[in-house]
Design an enzyme around this catalytic site. Structure first.
Site, PDB file in Angstrom:
ATOM      1  N   GLU A  39      -2.405  -0.104  10.244  1.00  0.00           N
ATOM      2  CA  GLU A  39      -2.588  -1.243  11.148  1.00  0.00           C
ATOM      3  C   GLU A  39      -1.366  -2.138  11.036  1.00  0.00           C
ATOM      4  O   GLU A  39      -0.997  -2.547   9.933  1.00  0.00           O
ATOM      5  CB  GLU A  39      -3.836  -2.037  10.776  1.00  0.00           C
ATOM      6  N   ASP A  78      -6.330   4.424   7.871  1.00  0.00           N
ATOM      7  CA  ASP A  78      -5.721   3.455   8.793  1.00  0.00           C
ATOM      8  C   ASP A  78      -4.265   3.120   8.541  1.00  0.00           C
ATOM      9  O   ASP A  78      -3.892   2.817   7.401  1.00  0.00           O
ATOM     10  CB  ASP A  78      -6.414   2.083   8.650  1.00  0.00           C
ATOM     11  N   GLU A 116     -12.413   6.958   7.321  1.00  0.00           N
ATOM     12  CA  GLU A 116     -11.347   6.391   8.172  1.00  0.00           C
ATOM     13  C   GLU A 116     -10.069   6.218   7.364  1.00  0.00           C
ATOM     14  O   GLU A 116     -10.111   5.765   6.221  1.00  0.00           O
ATOM     15  CB  GLU A 116     -11.838   5.035   8.708  1.00  0.00           C
TER      16      GLU A 116
END
Ligand SMILES: *[C@@H]1O[C@H](CO)[C@@H](O)[C@H](O)[C@H]1NC(C)=O
Ligand SMILES: *[C@@H]1O[C@H](CO)[C@@H](O)[C@H](O)[C@H]1NC(C)=O
Ligand SMILES: *[C@@H]1O[C@H](CO)[C@@H](O)[C@H](O)[C@H]1NC(C)=O
Ligand SMILES: *[C@@H]1O[C@H](CO)[C@@H](O)[C@H](O)[C@H]1NC(C)=O
Length: 278
Positions: free
Chosen positions: A106, A104, A102
């Site tokens: 955010e 990311d 993953e």
């Protein structure tokens, strides 16, 4: 005449086959599904604009119809304006399963006038704990800005408005795992992160301000579905030149507010190996 036709058909066929393997995608209608949120996610203007909303019942999210193995993707986002404390807006890549990879972005909301935090993370084979957090050098709620991920066999680079902010290099030769086997989906969501997002969870969502809405537009990506099919694309070997590396260092020096690689307390057995090489 017939020969010409055959050649033409072969050329067309070649492009069609190639287009499947290595392609540019860039329309929300064609390339994404709104996957949750019961109508809180909306595609507008023929797939040119997408909005996600969050209220006291649910957030919302979308994901690509296909997973990809390597890609270079740009997304423009305009974040939840005003009092966005407790909200988390994300744009990320993720594979499936417990040993998932993953990458990311955010965005952690804040009270009106207080700064958002951009948190980045890299998970490889289920293992994350690689947060780096930044303040931005602009108000991300006023206008759209471009957030990009370059993921190729040699490196992963996160960019904000084309300025690199973080790099995770392939250090497999030092036994650091690198995501290069599991295809990842492109995903986004807007959700309630009251228990951790703003000042570590001290400031919760003020539901009287709901619904909270973030907007996405101008998505554009070059992606591969099989690594071998992308071997001739320039981005597959792209890396940072010394000028870009200088810009990244500048951002990290001036805007990075947390780096797992300097958090010795968190890793009593020693910092992760990649920290020596970045
Ligand atoms: C959500 O907000 C609405 C409008 O403010 C309110 O009527 C409702 O009771 C709330 N529901 C929950 C589950 O908090
Ligand atoms: C996207 O939506 C289509 C049509 O509803 C569905 O067939 C497909 O499985 C969905 N794909 C994903 C990845 O959600
Ligand atoms: C919110 O604002 C406070 C006060 O300026 C700051 O300490 C914090 O880092 C900001 N961002 C988040 C997401 O908590
Ligand atoms: C890459 O380009 C070379 C020369 O242009 C060509 O011979 C080769 O078939 C290409 N490979 C792929 C996988 O497209």
């Amino acid at each position: 005449m017939a020969e010409k036709l055959v050649v033409t058909l072969m050329v067309v066929y070649f492009f069609m086959v190639n287009a499947k393997a290595d392609t540019t995608i860039g329309n929300f209608n064609q390339d994404f599904n709104i996957t949750w949120g019961d109508g809180r996610g909306k595609m507008l203007n023929n797939g040119q604009l997408l909005t996600l909303s969050l209220d006291n019942y649910s957030g919302s999210g979308f994901q690509s119809k296909n997973p990809y193995l390597f890609g270079k993707m740009d997304m423009q986002l305009k974040l939840v304006p005003g009092n966005s404390a407790g909200t988390v807006t994300s744009f990320y890549l993720s594979s499936d399963g417990s040993n998932h990879d993953e990458l990311d972005f955010e965005f952690l909301g804040n009270l009106s006038g207080d700064p958002y935090i951009l948190q980045t993370n890299v998970f490889v084979q289920g293992q994350g704990n690689r947060e780096q957090k930044f303040y931005l050098w602009f108000d991300p709620t006023k206008d759209f800005h471009t957030y990009s991920i370059l993921w190729n066999p040699e490196t992963i680079i996160f960019f904000v408005d084309q300025t690199p902010i973080r790099q995770f290099k392939n250090l497999e030769s030092y036994n650091v795992p690198f995501p290069n086997k599991q295809p990842m989906w492109i995903k986004s969501s807007l959700w309630d992160g009251s228990n951790w997002a703003t000042r570590g969870g001290l400031v919760k969502i003020d539901w009287t301000q709901a619904p909270f809405t973030a907007s996405y537009r101008n998505f554009v990506a070059q992606v591969c579905q099989k690594s071998s099919s992308c071997s001739n694309k320039s981005w597959i070997t792209e890396s940072l030149d010394s000028s870009s590396e200088g810009k990244m260092k500048w951002v990290q020096k001036n805007y990075m507010i947390y780096n797992y690689c300097t958090d010795a307390k968190r890793f009593p057995e020693g910092l992760p190996v990649e920290c020596k090489y970045t």
